[in-house]
Design a protein around this motif. Structure first.
Motif, PDB file in Angstrom:
ATOM      1  N   TYR A  74      -5.959 -20.474   9.585  1.00  0.00           N
ATOM      2  CA  TYR A  74      -5.197 -21.724   9.469  1.00  0.00           C
ATOM      3  C   TYR A  74      -4.951 -22.122   8.016  1.00  0.00           C
ATOM      4  CZ  TYR A  74      -9.774 -23.510   8.280  1.00  0.00           C
ATOM      5  OH  TYR A  74     -10.985 -23.686   7.662  1.00  0.00           O
ATOM      6  N   ILE A  86       1.153 -28.219   9.815  1.00  0.00           N
ATOM      7  CA  ILE A  86       0.207 -29.339   9.877  1.00  0.00           C
ATOM      8  C   ILE A  86       0.886 -30.632   9.449  1.00  0.00           C
ATOM      9  CG2 ILE A  86      -1.902 -30.276   8.839  1.00  0.00           C
ATOM     10  CD1 ILE A  86      -2.930 -27.345   8.707  1.00  0.00           C
ATOM     11  N   TYR A 165      -3.786 -29.204  14.306  1.00  0.00           N
ATOM     12  CA  TYR A 165      -4.093 -27.775  14.396  1.00  0.00           C
ATOM     13  C   TYR A 165      -3.729 -27.167  15.749  1.00  0.00           C
ATOM     14  CZ  TYR A 165      -6.603 -28.189   9.987  1.00  0.00           C
ATOM     15  OH  TYR A 165      -6.922 -28.407   8.659  1.00  0.00           O
ATOM     16  N   TYR A 175      -3.834 -18.942  14.931  1.00  0.00           N
ATOM     17  CA  TYR A 175      -5.127 -19.351  14.383  1.00  0.00           C
ATOM     18  C   TYR A 175      -6.310 -18.655  15.059  1.00  0.00           C
ATOM     19  CZ  TYR A 175      -2.583 -23.204  12.117  1.00  0.00           C
ATOM     20  OH  TYR A 175      -1.713 -23.959  11.357  1.00  0.00           O
ATOM     21  N   PRO A 209     -11.667 -26.878  11.629  1.00  0.00           N
ATOM     22  CA  PRO A 209     -10.443 -26.289  12.187  1.00  0.00           C
ATOM     23  C   PRO A 209     -10.682 -25.017  12.993  1.00  0.00           C
ATOM     24  CG  PRO A 209     -10.050 -27.040   9.950  1.00  0.00           C
ATOM     25  CD  PRO A 209     -11.527 -27.163  10.194  1.00  0.00           C
ATOM     26  N   SER A 213      -9.619 -24.994  16.884  1.00  0.00           N
ATOM     27  CA  SER A 213      -8.648 -24.010  17.369  1.00  0.00           C
ATOM     28  C   SER A 213      -9.221 -23.170  18.506  1.00  0.00           C
ATOM     29  CB  SER A 213      -8.214 -23.093  16.219  1.00  0.00           C
ATOM     30  OG  SER A 213      -7.556 -23.824  15.202  1.00  0.00           O
TER      31      SER A 213
END
Length: 315
Positions: A74, A86, A165, A175, A209, A213
């Motif tokens: 990401y 984003i 995300y 991701y 993140p 994800s």
């Protein structure tokens, strides 16, 4: 690297050697007052000395963000287009709608000279407030952590982080492609006759993140379930934002010709594959299909292209 090292040591709290008795525990806890204190402590340490609370030091392997295809997909270093996605998600209609739902809290914060104009502002404030709360520091504006104001700030932070995300469907594939396929390949390698030469445990240590994800890809976490819980319209036990110390554990069992996995999020079993007889079990074939579904139509070359990377350059 030091951030990861400090956090990972918490896994082994209480199992390591003790701190030299010549030191008071509190002087060895960061932040240090000055460099001389660090030198004095370091020079006087013995082989039996350690950091406070008997934390057991463990090895940390780190690599540059641009080289970490599993945990940093990401990041702008790995995917130059990611910041644009984003930013776009942070200004889309759901973001504006969620910000408007917080109008009462926004007005209350303005009385404390905390002026917020976007959901992104809530994310920044939430980041500070949550960190202060866990460190037992006073919050901005002396916000009470038991108040509805704090709960709203916390929700806004969690919603924003999850939304930016995951809002665009392709983000799930891009991701998670490398991480999920790395996990699957490690499992398959252990399934062969060479398994006793492969590690028994793989420990991946990353930040929010990565977990957001993966939890989203596993069907556990999304912005809608967070909003529904905040509004009291529904409850879902596993819809929990991954704050400090959160973890996903995948256990692999070799059971004759029918190997299978079990997955857990913060100790609670996950039903990854929709099995009705035993929801905790996911066969290896089912997990392979799950990973394939997460990847979708993407592969290494198409991910590079989507991220704006020269397809002649290896990730």
């Amino acid at each position: 690297m030091m951030s990861a090292y400090a956090g990972a040591q918490g896994i082994y709290n209480g199992t390591g050697p003790g701190l030299n008795n010549t030191f008071l525990t509190d002087i060895a806890v960061p932040p240090f007052e000055d460099e001389d204190l660090i030198k004095n402590i370091t020079n006087d340490l013995t082989l039996e000395a350690a950091i406070p609370n008997n934390f057991q030091p463990i090895s940390i392997h780190s690599q540059k963000t641009q080289d970490d295809s599993a945990l940093a997909s990401y990041s702008s270093c790995f995917c130059p287009q990611s910041p644009n996605w984003i930013a776009s998600n942070s200004q889309d209609a759901p973001s504006m709608s969620t910000f408007n739902l917080l109008n009462v809290t926004t007005a209350e914060l303005a009385k404390l000279d905390i002026n917020l104009t976007t959901i992104s502002d809530y994310q920044k404030l939430g980041d500070v407030c949550i960190a202060d709360y866990f460190n037992d520091f006073e919050l901005p504006g002396k916000i009470d952590t038991t108040s509805d104001t704090y709960k709203d700030i916390k929700f806004a932070y969690e919603w924003y982080q999850t939304h930016v995300y995951t809002a665009q469907s392709f983000q799930k594939s891009i991701y998670n492609y490398n991480l999920t396929n790395t996990i699957l390949n490690n499992i398959k390698a252990y399934s062969t006759s060479e398994r006793f030469t492969n590690p028994y445990v793989y420990l991946y240590y990353s930040d929010e993140p990565s977990l957001i994800s993966l939890l989203n890809a596993f069907g556990v976490l999304n912005d809608s379930c967070l909003a529904n819980q905040w509004q009291g319209s529904s409850t879902y036990e596993l819809c929990v934002y991954p704050h400090f110390g959160s973890n996903i554990i995948l256990e692999y069992y070799i059971n004759g010709s029918s190997p299978y996995l079990k997955a857990f999020y913060n100790g609670t079993s996950l039903n990854l594959c929709g099995n009705t007889e035993d929801s905790s079990i996911c066969t290896l074939d089912q997990f392979s299909s799950l990973v394939s579904g997460i990847s979708g139509s993407y592969n290494t070359d198409s991910i590079q292209s989507k991220c704006g990377i020269d397809t002649d350059k290896d990730i």
